[in-house]
Design a protein around this motif. Structure first.
Motif, PDB file in Angstrom:
ATOM      1  N   THR A  87      35.264  36.364  32.877  1.00 29.65           N
ATOM      2  CA  THR A  87      35.782  37.596  33.370  1.00 29.65           C
ATOM      3  C   THR A  87      36.642  37.489  34.427  1.00 29.65           C
ATOM      4  N   GLY A  90      39.930  35.976  33.905  1.00 30.55           N
ATOM      5  CA  GLY A  90      40.984  37.040  33.416  1.00 30.55           C
ATOM      6  C   GLY A  90      41.169  38.097  34.550  1.00 30.55           C
ATOM      7  N   ALA A  91      40.478  38.017  35.729  1.00 30.09           N
ATOM      8  CA  ALA A  91      40.806  38.958  36.791  1.00 30.09           C
ATOM      9  C   ALA A  91      41.932  38.004  37.355  1.00 30.09           C
ATOM     10  N   TRP A 102      44.047  45.754  34.540  1.00 29.59           N
ATOM     11  CA  TRP A 102      43.028  44.927  33.766  1.00 29.59           C
ATOM     12  C   TRP A 102      42.374  44.012  34.943  1.00 29.59           C
ATOM     13  N   ARG A 105      39.220  45.793  35.956  1.00 25.39           N
ATOM     14  CA  ARG A 105      38.253  45.789  35.049  1.00 25.39           C
ATOM     15  C   ARG A 105      37.762  44.715  34.809  1.00 25.39           C
ATOM     16  N   CYS A 106      38.314  43.333  35.043  1.00 22.56           N
ATOM     17  CA  CYS A 106      37.645  42.136  34.930  1.00 22.56           C
ATOM     18  C   CYS A 106      36.819  41.817  36.188  1.00 22.56           C
ATOM     19  N   THR A 110      32.892  41.315  36.146  1.00 23.78           N
ATOM     20  CA  THR A 110      32.285  40.165  36.544  1.00 23.78           C
ATOM     21  C   THR A 110      30.976  40.420  37.735  1.00 23.78           C
TER      22      THR A 110
END
Length: 220
Positions: A87, A90-91, A102, A105-106, A110
């Motif tokens: 995650t 992803g961030a 997004w 959210r990541c 985390t």
């Protein structure tokens, strides 16, 4: 003064005047973080070395101590932190592309995974307390028979508590940064924060994998 330039991924980033472009600014920030992480690695390396010396010099005592550790909780926490690395990655990817929603959210995912790790670790400590394994408490100590056994348990508590302190700090910083990142122009000014913080989070994950392997698994 700052100048607005386009990063390779297409996000317009404000670059401080001492840097030629956003890439150079990012590399400088990452270099500073790597230098600090190396000092932290030396700290944990000393603890790992102590565990290795105990394992070599007193294998039976260390194996006796390691059998009291909750391997299933350690394994679950390892899986949790591996997921948190995904995650966090992803961030970072979302921040490079300017996908602020997004990214948020990541970051929150985390932080949630990091909090889950701490809850599991707290439950593990509570189980150790019920089994009279917690050092420095005025109560009968279950593994007091052999000094090397007790020393290894003390080392386990010291190493895992130090890691938990780093993770608690990381979650607190992550939540604060997530709050600040709600501002629309955050990525234009502070995208480097996500990059640099990602290194710190991955470092925490890597250290735990080493703790689980060297403290929980190998001595058994």
């Amino acid at each position: 003064m700052s100048a607005s330039v386009a990063a390779p991924e297409g996000v317009g980033i404000e670059v401080a005047e001492q840097f030629a472009d956003a890439t150079q600014q990012r590399h400088a920030a990452q270099l500073g973080m790597w230098a600090w992480l190396l000092t932290e690695l030396l700290l944990f390396a000393g603890l790992f070395l102590c565990a290795a010396v105990l394992h070599v010099t007193h294998p039976a005592a260390v194996a006796r101590a390691a059998r009291h550790l909750k391997v299933w909780i350690g394994a679950a926490n390892t899986a949790v932190l591996i997921c948190s690395s995904l995650t966090m990655t992803g961030a970072i990817t979302a921040s490079r592309h300017g996908w602020r929603r997004w990214m948020l959210r990541c970051l929150l995912a985390t932080a949630a995974l990091g909090t889950l790790f701490l809850l599991l670790k707290g439950f593990e400590y509570y189980q150790d307390y019920l089994e009279h394994m917690t050092p420095f408490l005025d109560r009968p100590y279950a593994l007091a028979g052999e000094p090397a056994t007790r020393l290894y348990i003390d080392l386990y508590f010291l190493t895992t508590a130090l890691h938990a302190l780093h993770l608690t700090t990381g979650v607190a910083i992550l939540l604060g940064m997530t709050w600040i990142a709600r501002k629309p122009r955050f990525l234009h000014r502070h995208q480097n924060w996500i990059e640099v913080y990602g290194l710190y989070w991955h470092f925490i994950d890597l250290i735990w994998i080493m703790v689980f392997t060297l403290i929980y698994v190998v001595p058994r």
